[in-house]
Design a protein around this motif. Structure first.
Motif, PDB file in Angstrom:
ATOM      1  N   ASN A  48     -12.364 -21.699   2.050  1.00 43.36           N
ATOM      2  CA  ASN A  48     -13.158 -21.026   3.086  1.00 43.36           C
ATOM      3  C   ASN A  48     -12.973 -19.516   3.096  1.00 43.36           C
ATOM      4  N   GLY A  49     -12.158 -18.995   2.184  1.00 44.93           N
ATOM      5  CA  GLY A  49     -11.996 -17.558   2.062  1.00 44.93           C
ATOM      6  C   GLY A  49     -11.015 -16.929   3.035  1.00 44.93           C
ATOM      7  N   VAL A  50     -10.312 -17.731   3.804  1.00 46.25           N
ATOM      8  CA  VAL A  50      -9.293 -17.175   4.695  1.00 46.25           C
ATOM      9  C   VAL A  50      -8.149 -16.626   3.842  1.00 46.25           C
ATOM     10  N   ILE A  51      -7.731 -17.393   2.858  1.00 45.02           N
ATOM     11  CA  ILE A  51      -6.740 -16.944   1.882  1.00 45.02           C
ATOM     12  C   ILE A  51      -7.526 -16.476   0.668  1.00 45.02           C
ATOM     13  N   LYS A  52      -7.459 -15.164   0.397  1.00 40.86           N
ATOM     14  CA  LYS A  52      -8.255 -14.587  -0.688  1.00 40.86           C
ATOM     15  C   LYS A  52      -7.527 -14.607  -2.025  1.00 40.86           C
ATOM     16  N   GLY A  53      -6.223 -14.761  -2.019  1.00 41.31           N
ATOM     17  CA  GLY A  53      -5.481 -14.776  -3.268  1.00 41.31           C
ATOM     18  C   GLY A  53      -4.009 -14.540  -3.015  1.00 41.31           C
ATOM     19  N   TYR A  54      -3.262 -14.479  -4.096  1.00 42.41           N
ATOM     20  CA  TYR A  54      -1.824 -14.262  -4.043  1.00 42.41           C
ATOM     21  C   TYR A  54      -1.499 -13.151  -5.030  1.00 42.41           C
ATOM     22  N   SER A  55      -0.555 -12.299  -4.665  1.00 37.82           N
ATOM     23  CA  SER A  55      -0.228 -11.202  -5.564  1.00 37.82           C
ATOM     24  C   SER A  55       1.223 -10.774  -5.375  1.00 37.82           C
ATOM     25  N   ALA A  56       1.697  -9.983  -6.322  1.00 34.37           N
ATOM     26  CA  ALA A  56       3.034  -9.410  -6.241  1.00 34.37           C
ATOM     27  C   ALA A  56       2.939  -8.051  -5.552  1.00 34.37           C
ATOM     28  N   ASP A  57       3.906  -7.727  -4.734  1.00 29.86           N
ATOM     29  CA  ASP A  57       3.972  -6.432  -4.058  1.00 29.86           C
ATOM     30  C   ASP A  57       4.805  -5.502  -4.942  1.00 29.86           C
ATOM     31  N   LEU A  58       4.138  -4.549  -5.575  1.00 34.56           N
ATOM     32  CA  LEU A  58       4.795  -3.683  -6.553  1.00 34.56           C
ATOM     33  C   LEU A  58       5.206  -2.351  -5.939  1.00 34.56           C
ATOM     34  N   ASP A  59       6.255  -1.767  -6.476  1.00 37.09           N
ATOM     35  CA  ASP A  59       6.713  -0.444  -6.068  1.00 37.09           C
ATOM     36  C   ASP A  59       6.017   0.587  -6.953  1.00 37.09           C
ATOM     37  N   PRO A  60       5.096   1.384  -6.404  1.00 36.43           N
ATOM     38  CA  PRO A  60       4.368   2.360  -7.224  1.00 36.43           C
ATOM     39  C   PRO A  60       5.280   3.333  -7.959  1.00 36.43           C
ATOM     40  N   GLN A  61       6.336   3.796  -7.301  1.00 39.42           N
ATOM     41  CA  GLN A  61       7.224   4.768  -7.936  1.00 39.42           C
ATOM     42  C   GLN A  61       7.964   4.173  -9.126  1.00 39.42           C
ATOM     43  N   ALA A  62       8.243   2.891  -9.090  1.00 38.92           N
ATOM     44  CA  ALA A  62       8.890   2.240 -10.225  1.00 38.92           C
ATOM     45  C   ALA A  62       7.954   2.216 -11.435  1.00 38.92           C
ATOM     46  N   LEU A  63       6.658   2.376 -11.178  1.00 30.36           N
ATOM     47  CA  LEU A  63       5.653   2.395 -12.240  1.00 30.36           C
ATOM     48  C   LEU A  63       5.142   3.809 -12.498  1.00 30.36           C
ATOM     49  N   ASP A  64       5.907   4.805 -12.038  1.00 30.02           N
ATOM     50  CA  ASP A  64       5.590   6.223 -12.233  1.00 30.02           C
ATOM     51  C   ASP A  64       4.257   6.616 -11.578  1.00 30.02           C
ATOM     52  N   LEU A  65       3.968   6.010 -10.453  1.00 27.13           N
ATOM     53  CA  LEU A  65       2.792   6.375  -9.649  1.00 27.13           C
ATOM     54  C   LEU A  65       3.343   6.972  -8.356  1.00 27.13           C
ATOM     55  N   ASN A  66       3.482   8.292  -8.339  1.00 31.21           N
ATOM     56  CA  ASN A  66       4.244   8.972  -7.299  1.00 31.21           C
ATOM     57  C   ASN A  66       3.420   9.661  -6.228  1.00 31.21           C
ATOM     58  N   VAL A  67       2.096   9.734  -6.413  1.00 32.93           N
ATOM     59  CA  VAL A  67       1.255  10.471  -5.471  1.00 32.93           C
ATOM     60  C   VAL A  67       0.169   9.557  -4.912  1.00 32.93           C
ATOM     61  N   THR A  68       0.081   9.541  -3.582  1.00 38.01           N
ATOM     62  CA  THR A  68      -1.001   8.839  -2.891  1.00 38.01           C
ATOM     63  C   THR A  68      -1.852   9.879  -2.191  1.00 38.01           C
ATOM     64  N   VAL A  69      -3.161   9.747  -2.351  1.00 35.15           N
ATOM     65  CA  VAL A  69      -4.094  10.704  -1.764  1.00 35.15           C
ATOM     66  C   VAL A  69      -5.181   9.944  -1.026  1.00 35.15           C
ATOM     67  N   TYR A  70      -5.520  10.432   0.159  1.00 43.71           N
ATOM     68  CA  TYR A  70      -6.693   9.935   0.873  1.00 43.71           C
ATOM     69  C   TYR A  70      -7.774  10.984   0.688  1.00 43.71           C
ATOM     70  N   ALA A  71      -8.902  10.571   0.156  1.00 45.44           N
ATOM     71  CA  ALA A  71      -9.994  11.506  -0.096  1.00 45.44           C
ATOM     72  C   ALA A  71     -11.192  11.136   0.772  1.00 45.44           C
ATOM     73  N   PHE A  72     -11.696  12.127   1.472  1.00 43.78           N
ATOM     74  CA  PHE A  72     -12.905  11.967   2.275  1.00 43.78           C
ATOM     75  C   PHE A  72     -14.085  12.390   1.414  1.00 43.78           C
ATOM     76  N   VAL A  73     -15.039  11.510   1.272  1.00 45.14           N
ATOM     77  CA  VAL A  73     -16.180  11.760   0.388  1.00 45.14           C
ATOM     78  C   VAL A  73     -17.463  11.800   1.204  1.00 45.14           C
ATOM     79  N   ARG A  74     -18.269  12.825   0.923  1.00 44.78           N
ATOM     80  CA  ARG A  74     -19.597  12.938   1.522  1.00 44.78           C
ATOM     81  C   ARG A  74     -20.604  12.812   0.388  1.00 44.78           C
TER      82      ARG A  74
END
Length: 156
Positions: A48-74
């Motif tokens: 019924n789509g209540v459960i959409k899937g299963y995933s692993a919760d990864l640490d971005p910094q452990a994968l060398d992804l150190n910057v998070t940005v929120y971008a407002f787009v027009r």
């Protein structure tokens, strides 16, 4: 299709959000159920789509992804054509983690992850900036994330 969750379903969901790999036998035991009805409820919520899937919760910094940005787009114009073009394009960009239509001065808010600021700049110039439907992009860099809550507030 909507699914009406009873208290047992909500209890299952609360546990699965925190322990997605829990064994059915352990989940059923914690809820004072037998395995088969517990599994049947899970499968029904998946269908019924209540459960959409299963995933692993990864640490971005452990994968060398150190910057998070929120971008407002027009967008250049408020049309279905430009909206569809933009939404399809960002869906295909792995660096874009979230995309939301928002109200106010901007049309979209997107969450982007990058290795560093130079990587983000390259992404904006070479990928996002190439989209002809975009009029402007305003970025806010996350300096420190104090917390991120993934589980939904389920009340059983």
């Amino acid at each position: 299709m909507t699914h009406r969750c009873d208290s047992k379903d909500l209890s299952i969901l609360a546990i699965l959000q925190k322990q997605g790999r829990i064994a059915i036998s352990e989940l059923a035991a914690r809820l004072n159920m037998s395995d088969t009805p517990c599994l049947r409820r899970i499968r029904k919520m998946e269908q019924n789509g209540v459960i959409k899937g299963y995933s692993a919760d990864l640490d971005p910094q452990a994968l060398d992804l150190n910057v998070t940005v929120y971008a407002f787009v027009r967008l250049k114009e408020n049309s279905a054509q430009y909206a569809n073009q933009f939404e399809q394009a960002v869906t295909d960009l792995a660096q874009v983690l979230e995309c939301s239509v928002i109200s106010g001065a901007h049309d979209y808010l997107i969450k982007i992850i990058a290795k560093d600021l130079a990587d983000y700049e390259c992404f904006v110039k070479q990928r996002l900036g190439e989209l002809k439907c975009i009029a402007s992009i305003e970025s806010s860099v996350v300096l420190k994330q104090t917390f991120s809550s993934k589980p939904l507030p389920i009340r059983t």
